[in-house]
Design an enzyme around this catalytic site. Structure first.
Site, mmCIF file in Angstrom:
data_model
loop_
_atom_site.group_PDB
_atom_site.id
_atom_site.type_symbol
_atom_site.label_atom_id
_atom_site.label_comp_id
_atom_site.label_asym_id
_atom_site.label_seq_id
_atom_site.Cartn_x
_atom_site.Cartn_y
_atom_site.Cartn_z
ATOM 1 N N LYS A 1 0.824 -1.214 0.000
ATOM 2 C CA LYS A 1 0.000 0.000 0.000
ATOM 3 C C LYS A 1 0.863 1.270 0.000
ATOM 4 O O LYS A 1 2.076 1.199 0.204
ATOM 5 C CB LYS A 1 -0.914 -0.033 1.219
ATOM 6 C CG LYS A 1 -1.926 -1.176 1.175
ATOM 7 C CD LYS A 1 -2.774 -1.161 2.439
ATOM 8 C CE LYS A 1 -3.842 -2.231 2.416
ATOM 9 N NZ LYS A 1 -4.672 -2.180 3.637
ATOM 10 N N PHE B 1 -15.951 3.058 6.891
ATOM 11 C CA PHE B 1 -14.561 3.380 6.560
ATOM 12 C C PHE B 1 -14.275 3.386 5.057
ATOM 13 O O PHE B 1 -13.139 3.638 4.645
ATOM 14 C CB PHE B 1 -13.608 2.397 7.261
ATOM 15 C CG PHE B 1 -13.833 0.953 6.882
ATOM 16 C CD1 PHE B 1 -13.242 0.413 5.751
ATOM 17 C CD2 PHE B 1 -14.655 0.140 7.658
ATOM 18 C CE1 PHE B 1 -13.446 -0.913 5.402
ATOM 19 C CE2 PHE B 1 -14.864 -1.190 7.321
ATOM 20 C CZ PHE B 1 -14.256 -1.717 6.188
ATOM 21 N N ARG C 1 -1.152 -14.893 3.946
ATOM 22 C CA ARG C 1 -1.992 -14.307 5.011
ATOM 23 C C ARG C 1 -1.303 -14.428 6.373
ATOM 24 O O ARG C 1 -1.313 -13.485 7.159
ATOM 25 C CB ARG C 1 -3.368 -14.972 5.061
ATOM 26 C CG ARG C 1 -4.259 -14.724 3.862
ATOM 27 C CD ARG C 1 -4.632 -13.293 3.648
ATOM 28 N NE ARG C 1 -5.369 -12.739 4.770
ATOM 29 C CZ ARG C 1 -5.795 -11.494 4.844
ATOM 30 N NH1 ARG C 1 -5.561 -10.656 3.851
ATOM 31 N NH2 ARG C 1 -6.446 -11.059 5.888
ATOM 32 N N THR D 1 -4.937 -7.411 10.375
ATOM 33 C CA THR D 1 -5.172 -6.057 9.857
ATOM 34 C C THR D 1 -4.801 -4.997 10.890
ATOM 35 O O THR D 1 -4.248 -3.957 10.558
ATOM 36 C CB THR D 1 -6.662 -5.893 9.466
ATOM 37 O OG1 THR D 1 -6.986 -6.915 8.526
ATOM 38 C CG2 THR D 1 -6.927 -4.542 8.841
ATOM 39 N N ARG E 1 2.905 -6.859 9.040
ATOM 40 C CA ARG E 1 2.172 -5.791 9.733
ATOM 41 C C ARG E 1 2.651 -5.623 11.169
ATOM 42 O O ARG E 1 2.699 -4.508 11.682
ATOM 43 C CB ARG E 1 0.675 -6.067 9.690
ATOM 44 C CG ARG E 1 0.081 -5.864 8.302
ATOM 45 C CD ARG E 1 -1.367 -6.243 8.274
ATOM 46 N NE ARG E 1 -2.001 -5.925 7.008
ATOM 47 C CZ ARG E 1 -3.078 -6.545 6.557
ATOM 48 N NH1 ARG E 1 -3.633 -7.527 7.259
ATOM 49 N NH2 ARG E 1 -3.606 -6.194 5.406
ATOM 50 N N ASN F 1 -1.572 0.023 7.115
ATOM 51 C CA ASN F 1 -1.082 -1.289 7.552
ATOM 52 C C ASN F 1 -0.215 -1.979 6.498
ATOM 53 O O ASN F 1 -0.095 -3.186 6.473
ATOM 54 C CB ASN F 1 -2.228 -2.180 8.022
ATOM 55 C CG ASN F 1 -3.215 -2.518 6.930
ATOM 56 O OD1 ASN F 1 -3.000 -2.233 5.759
ATOM 57 N ND2 ASN F 1 -4.311 -3.138 7.307
ATOM 58 N N HIS G 1 -1.828 -5.413 1.484
ATOM 59 C CA HIS G 1 -3.113 -6.088 1.262
ATOM 60 C C HIS G 1 -2.791 -7.438 0.638
ATOM 61 O O HIS G 1 -1.896 -7.545 -0.193
ATOM 62 C CB HIS G 1 -3.978 -5.277 0.284
ATOM 63 C CG HIS G 1 -5.133 -6.054 -0.277
ATOM 64 N ND1 HIS G 1 -6.359 -6.069 0.327
ATOM 65 C CD2 HIS G 1 -5.223 -6.852 -1.373
ATOM 66 C CE1 HIS G 1 -7.168 -6.859 -0.385
ATOM 67 N NE2 HIS G 1 -6.500 -7.339 -1.420
#
Length: 147
Positions: free
Chosen positions: A11, A59, A87, A93, A104, A114, A117
């Site tokens: 991100k 959000f 994952r 998250t 993360r 964070n 994705h």
């Protein structure tokens, strides 16, 4: 052994903080293969497609604004059980719930910023990959090509 493909996106905060190489290195050290890679600036319609499951949630606007705020790095990663392995590697998250050693847990600043994705199922991976990559853009690593 179940070879899968999954979609991963670093991100804007991860790109801004120069974490691209570190993140890619973690996936490669785990034995996963990067078979698609591109840096893009996501426009609003693309962001809305990517996060359509969150449309209508409180959000959503903040998420769309954030994900379109700067460049992102999109990847297709291939490997044994790639969806679940990735994952686990990225962590929760919420960085407060992500253990140290996860991406993360080590780098996320907040729930919003964070760093990364990743698809949470094979079905979502296929859908998300198709938003950013054509099948012919994906490359089988040379080590896997039989000559």
């Amino acid at each position: 052994m179940s070879i899968q493909r999954t979609f991963v996106m670093i991100k804007p905060d991860g790109v801004r903080r120069n974490l691209i190489g570190e993140i890619i290195s973690r996936f490669e050290k785990r034995g996963l293969k990067i078979i698609g890679l591109k840096m893009v600036k996501i426009d609003r319609p693309t962001a809305e497609r990517l996060y359509e499951e969150h449309k209508g949630k409180s959000f959503f606007e903040e998420l769309i604004s954030y994900i379109t705020s700067g460049p992102v790095v999109c990847m297709v990663i291939e490997g044994d059980e790639a969806v679940s392995v990735v994952r686990k590697m990225i962590g929760n998250t919420d960085p407060k719930e992500a253990p140290p050693g996860t991406i993360r847990g080590d780098y996320a600043l907040s729930k919003a910023e964070n760093v990364i994705h990743a698809s949470d199922s094979e079905e979502k991976a296929k859908r998300e990959m198709s938003i950013f990559f054509k099948e012919e853009e994906l490359v089988t690593p040379l080590a896997q090509v039989h000559m």
